[in-house]
Design an enzyme around this catalytic site. Structure first.
Site, PDB file in Angstrom:
ATOM      1  N   ASN A  17      39.050  46.135  32.093  1.00 28.41           N
ATOM      2  CA  ASN A  17      39.821  47.075  31.275  1.00 28.41           C
ATOM      3  C   ASN A  17      41.142  46.519  30.751  1.00 28.41           C
ATOM      4  O   ASN A  17      42.120  47.257  30.588  1.00 28.41           O
ATOM      5  CB  ASN A  17      40.004  48.407  32.011  1.00 28.41           C
ATOM      6  CG  ASN A  17      40.708  48.239  33.343  1.00 28.41           C
ATOM      7  OD1 ASN A  17      41.070  47.123  33.713  1.00 28.41           O
ATOM      8  ND2 ASN A  17      40.927  49.331  34.041  1.00 28.41           N
ATOM      9  N   LYS A  57      44.164  40.970  31.843  1.00 30.07           N
ATOM     10  CA  LYS A  57      43.022  40.604  32.689  1.00 30.07           C
ATOM     11  C   LYS A  57      42.079  39.614  31.984  1.00 30.07           C
ATOM     12  O   LYS A  57      42.155  39.425  30.761  1.00 30.07           O
ATOM     13  CB  LYS A  57      42.288  41.889  33.088  1.00 30.07           C
ATOM     14  CG  LYS A  57      43.153  42.851  33.931  1.00 30.07           C
ATOM     15  CD  LYS A  57      42.326  44.029  34.426  1.00 30.07           C
ATOM     16  CE  LYS A  57      43.138  44.963  35.296  1.00 30.07           C
ATOM     17  NZ  LYS A  57      42.276  46.051  35.868  1.00 30.07           N
ATOM     18  N   GLU A  76      53.977  44.021  43.729  1.00 30.26           N
ATOM     19  CA  GLU A  76      53.087  43.235  42.867  1.00 30.26           C
ATOM     20  C   GLU A  76      53.852  42.142  42.120  1.00 30.26           C
ATOM     21  O   GLU A  76      53.361  41.013  41.967  1.00 30.26           O
ATOM     22  CB  GLU A  76      52.360  44.162  41.894  1.00 30.26           C
ATOM     23  CG  GLU A  76      51.372  45.065  42.626  1.00 30.26           C
ATOM     24  CD  GLU A  76      50.826  46.213  41.781  1.00 30.26           C
ATOM     25  OE1 GLU A  76      50.020  46.988  42.316  1.00 30.26           O
ATOM     26  OE2 GLU A  76      51.201  46.333  40.583  1.00 30.26           O
ATOM     27  N   ARG A 132      44.182  50.023  26.370  1.00 30.98           N
ATOM     28  CA  ARG A 132      42.805  50.015  26.876  1.00 30.98           C
ATOM     29  C   ARG A 132      41.818  50.587  25.852  1.00 30.98           C
ATOM     30  O   ARG A 132      40.693  50.090  25.727  1.00 30.98           O
ATOM     31  CB  ARG A 132      42.729  50.767  28.208  1.00 30.98           C
ATOM     32  CG  ARG A 132      43.259  49.915  29.375  1.00 30.98           C
ATOM     33  CD  ARG A 132      43.414  50.709  30.637  1.00 30.98           C
ATOM     34  NE  ARG A 132      43.629  49.871  31.814  1.00 30.98           N
ATOM     35  CZ  ARG A 132      44.036  50.352  32.993  1.00 30.98           C
ATOM     36  NH1 ARG A 132      44.284  51.638  33.141  1.00 30.98           N
ATOM     37  NH2 ARG A 132      44.211  49.536  34.014  1.00 30.98           N
ATOM     38  N   TYR A 136      44.539  43.125  45.601  1.00 35.59           N
ATOM     39  CA  TYR A 136      43.898  44.443  45.533  1.00 35.59           C
ATOM     40  C   TYR A 136      43.542  44.993  46.917  1.00 35.59           C
ATOM     41  O   TYR A 136      42.669  45.866  47.027  1.00 35.59           O
ATOM     42  CB  TYR A 136      42.650  44.367  44.656  1.00 35.59           C
ATOM     43  CG  TYR A 136      42.955  44.363  43.168  1.00 35.59           C
ATOM     44  CD1 TYR A 136      43.434  45.517  42.531  1.00 35.59           C
ATOM     45  CD2 TYR A 136      42.777  43.227  42.394  1.00 35.59           C
ATOM     46  CE1 TYR A 136      43.721  45.523  41.171  1.00 35.59           C
ATOM     47  CE2 TYR A 136      43.063  43.232  41.025  1.00 35.59           C
ATOM     48  CZ  TYR A 136      43.527  44.378  40.428  1.00 35.59           C
ATOM     49  OH  TYR A 136      43.811  44.395  39.082  1.00 35.59           O
ATOM     50  N   HIS A 166      46.421  45.514  33.702  1.00 33.05           N
ATOM     51  CA  HIS A 166      46.843  46.216  34.912  1.00 33.05           C
ATOM     52  C   HIS A 166      48.230  46.799  34.656  1.00 33.05           C
ATOM     53  O   HIS A 166      49.031  46.193  33.953  1.00 33.05           O
ATOM     54  CB  HIS A 166      46.931  45.223  36.080  1.00 33.05           C
ATOM     55  CG  HIS A 166      47.599  45.788  37.298  1.00 33.05           C
ATOM     56  ND1 HIS A 166      46.916  46.547  38.217  1.00 33.05           N
ATOM     57  CD2 HIS A 166      48.889  45.728  37.726  1.00 33.05           C
ATOM     58  CE1 HIS A 166      47.757  46.927  39.180  1.00 33.05           C
ATOM     59  NE2 HIS A 166      48.965  46.437  38.904  1.00 33.05           N
ATOM     60  N   THR A 168      42.151  54.453  33.056  1.00 34.17           N
ATOM     61  CA  THR A 168      41.414  53.333  33.663  1.00 34.17           C
ATOM     62  C   THR A 168      40.117  53.035  32.908  1.00 34.17           C
ATOM     63  O   THR A 168      39.801  51.875  32.627  1.00 34.17           O
ATOM     64  CB  THR A 168      41.074  53.666  35.140  1.00 34.17           C
ATOM     65  OG1 THR A 168      42.277  54.046  35.814  1.00 34.17           O
ATOM     66  CG2 THR A 168      40.426  52.494  35.838  1.00 34.17           C
TER      67      THR A 168
END
Ligand code: IDP
Ligand code: MG
Length: 139
Positions: free
Chosen positions: A114, A11, A128, A104, A51, A117, A93
């Site tokens: 975070n 991310k 996805e 993470r 999303y 994914h 998460t």
């Protein structure tokens, strides 16, 4: 039936902090092989589409703004039990709850930013992955 594939994104917080290489090393060291990978950036509409399942959640606006705020690395990964094993590798998460040694725990900034994914099911991994890659792009 397990497909042995999952889908990930590194991310914008992690690409921006220079963690891309370190995170890819973690993924490979954990036994995943890379079937496809690209460095790209989502538009706000791309992020809303990706999303869409979270459209009703209170954080949807923040999430889609954040996910389109900088570059991401998208990848399809292969390993036995890929979806479950990858969720274990990345951790919870919220990085405050992520087990020590998970991606993470080590690289994420916050519950929103975070670092990575990971798909939550074989079905979503396929959906996805197809959002970013055609069959022709898979190694
Ligand atoms: P996951 O990424 O661990 O599967 P999800 O519940 O599917 O978590 O949420 C998708 C993404 O939305 C998270 O990775 C995170 O970036 C963001 N998110 C989830 N919960 C919150 C929250 O309570 N506040 C802000 N952002 C959140
Ligand atoms: Mg999820």
């Amino acid at each position: 039936m397990a497909t042995n594939r999952t889908f990930t994104m590194i991310k914008p917080d992690a690409t921006g902090a220079g963690y891309t290489g370190k995170i890819i090393d973690r993924i490979i060291d954990a036994g995943f092989s890379i079937k496809a990978m690209k460095w790209t950036q989502l538009s706000i509409d791309d992020a809303r589409a990706f999303y869409a399942v979270h459209a009703e959640r209170p954080f949807f606006g923040d999430l889609t703004e954040y996910m389109s705020s900088g570059p991401i690395v998208a990848a399809i990964l292969e390993k036995d039990n890929a979806v479950v094993d990858f969720r274990e590798l990345i951790g919870a998460t919220n990085p405050a709850d992520a087990a020590p040694g998970t991606i993470r725990a080590d690289f994420a900034e916050s519950i929103s930013a975070n670092a990575v994914h990971g798909s939550d099911s074989d079905e979503n991994a396929a959906i996805e992955g197809a959002f970013y890659f055609s069959a022709r792009e898979l190694a």
